[in-house]
Design a protein around this motif. Structure first.
Motif, PDB file in Angstrom:
ATOM      1  N   GLU A 124     -45.329  24.893 -52.847  1.00  0.00           N
ATOM      2  CA  GLU A 124     -45.383  25.562 -51.530  1.00  0.00           C
ATOM      3  C   GLU A 124     -44.789  26.959 -51.603  1.00  0.00           C
ATOM      4  O   GLU A 124     -45.361  27.912 -51.054  1.00  0.00           O
ATOM      5  CB  GLU A 124     -44.624  24.735 -50.485  1.00  0.00           C
TER       6      GLU A 124
ATOM      7  N   ASP B  59     -46.838  30.399 -50.998  1.00  0.00           N
ATOM      8  CA  ASP B  59     -46.431  31.349 -49.951  1.00  0.00           C
ATOM      9  C   ASP B  59     -46.188  32.739 -50.528  1.00  0.00           C
ATOM     10  O   ASP B  59     -46.472  33.755 -49.881  1.00  0.00           O
ATOM     11  CB  ASP B  59     -45.168  30.845 -49.237  1.00  0.00           C
TER      12      ASP B  59
ATOM     13  N   ILE C 120     -53.877  33.541 -44.969  1.00  0.00           N
ATOM     14  CA  ILE C 120     -54.659  32.295 -45.027  1.00  0.00           C
ATOM     15  C   ILE C 120     -55.712  32.418 -46.116  1.00  0.00           C
ATOM     16  O   ILE C 120     -56.435  33.422 -46.190  1.00  0.00           O
ATOM     17  CB  ILE C 120     -55.357  32.046 -43.660  1.00  0.00           C
ATOM     18  N   HIS C 121     -55.773  31.421 -47.005  1.00  0.00           N
ATOM     19  CA  HIS C 121     -56.777  31.422 -48.074  1.00  0.00           C
ATOM     20  C   HIS C 121     -57.140  29.971 -48.397  1.00  0.00           C
ATOM     21  O   HIS C 121     -56.240  29.124 -48.489  1.00  0.00           O
ATOM     22  CB  HIS C 121     -56.232  32.131 -49.316  1.00  0.00           C
ATOM     23  N   PRO C 122     -58.441  29.678 -48.582  1.00  0.00           N
ATOM     24  CA  PRO C 122     -58.824  28.294 -48.876  1.00  0.00           C
ATOM     25  C   PRO C 122     -58.149  27.728 -50.126  1.00  0.00           C
ATOM     26  O   PRO C 122     -57.822  26.537 -50.183  1.00  0.00           O
ATOM     27  CB  PRO C 122     -60.343  28.363 -49.067  1.00  0.00           C
TER      28      PRO C 122
ATOM     29  N   LYS D 231     -54.633  26.713 -49.319  1.00  0.00           N
ATOM     30  CA  LYS D 231     -54.669  25.411 -48.623  1.00  0.00           C
ATOM     31  C   LYS D 231     -54.880  24.278 -49.614  1.00  0.00           C
ATOM     32  O   LYS D 231     -54.204  23.244 -49.553  1.00  0.00           O
ATOM     33  CB  LYS D 231     -55.777  25.428 -47.562  1.00  0.00           C
ATOM     34  N   LYS D 232     -55.843  24.494 -50.550  1.00  0.00           N
ATOM     35  CA  LYS D 232     -56.129  23.456 -51.551  1.00  0.00           C
ATOM     36  C   LYS D 232     -54.869  23.116 -52.358  1.00  0.00           C
ATOM     37  O   LYS D 232     -54.523  21.939 -52.532  1.00  0.00           O
ATOM     38  CB  LYS D 232     -57.241  23.939 -52.489  1.00  0.00           C
TER      39      LYS D 232
ATOM     40  N   LYS E 155     -51.684  23.578 -51.655  1.00  0.00           N
ATOM     41  CA  LYS E 155     -50.635  22.889 -50.873  1.00  0.00           C
ATOM     42  C   LYS E 155     -51.046  21.452 -50.552  1.00  0.00           C
ATOM     43  O   LYS E 155     -50.229  20.529 -50.647  1.00  0.00           O
ATOM     44  CB  LYS E 155     -50.387  23.652 -49.568  1.00  0.00           C
ATOM     45  N   ASP E 156     -52.312  21.278 -50.151  1.00  0.00           N
ATOM     46  CA  ASP E 156     -52.750  19.935 -49.749  1.00  0.00           C
ATOM     47  C   ASP E 156     -52.803  18.984 -50.946  1.00  0.00           C
ATOM     48  O   ASP E 156     -52.459  17.804 -50.828  1.00  0.00           O
ATOM     49  CB  ASP E 156     -54.109  20.004 -49.040  1.00  0.00           C
TER      50      ASP E 156
END
Ligand code: ATP
Length: 125
Positions: free
Chosen positions: A77, A81, A87-89, A92-93, A95-96
């Protein structure tokens, strides 16, 4: 301090940095506090039931896996950051997927914990 100086740090310093990292995650992240509370409860119960040596080993392994993954998740994370404050896909990938790794370990740990404690609860009845 430059990167080279960091790399020259003694083994003791490295140990200190690692401890600082753990303390920082405990202070800043809610999820690890939940994992640590669950860990204390489970350790207290295992002591109460006088867990066998093998059961202690399995319990400690699953605790180590979950808490270590939570620490790695926090590191991912932080890096995301830093690398992608917008925001970037892919952010997100990353982190998820890291959070998914913790979730898989946590779910399987609950199942293993249930299997470990089951015989001790059965004896009580
Ligand atoms: N830079 C980003 N770009 C795209 N999506 C992001 C980005 N940062 C976070 N997200 C998404 O927003 C949601 C919340 O992310 P957040 O960083 O708050 O972590 P979290 O899952 O709430 O974990 P924690 O509570 O441990 O911080 C997640 O689905 C994450 O993938």
């Amino acid at each position: 301090m430059g990167l080279r100086d960091y790399k020259r740090a003694s083994l003791l310093n490295s140990f200190g940095y690692a401890i600082n990292g753990i303390i920082r995650v405990i202070k800043e992240e809610r999820n690890i506090k939940i994992h640590l509370c669950a860990t204390l409860i489970v350790i207290a119960l295992a002591s109460y039931f006088h867990f066998s040596r093998n059961d202690w080993m399995v319990l400690l392994i699953i605790i180590t896996i979950v808490i270590s993954l939570e620490l790695v998740n926090s590191a991912v994370e932080a890096v995301v950051d830093l690398a992608s404050p917008e925001i970037h896909p892919l952010a997100k990938k990353a982190k998820d997927v890291a959070a998914g790794a913790v979730l898989v370990a946590a779910i399987v740990s609950v199942i293993i914990g249930f299997l470990l404690f089951l015989p001790y609860f059965t004896i009580l009845r």
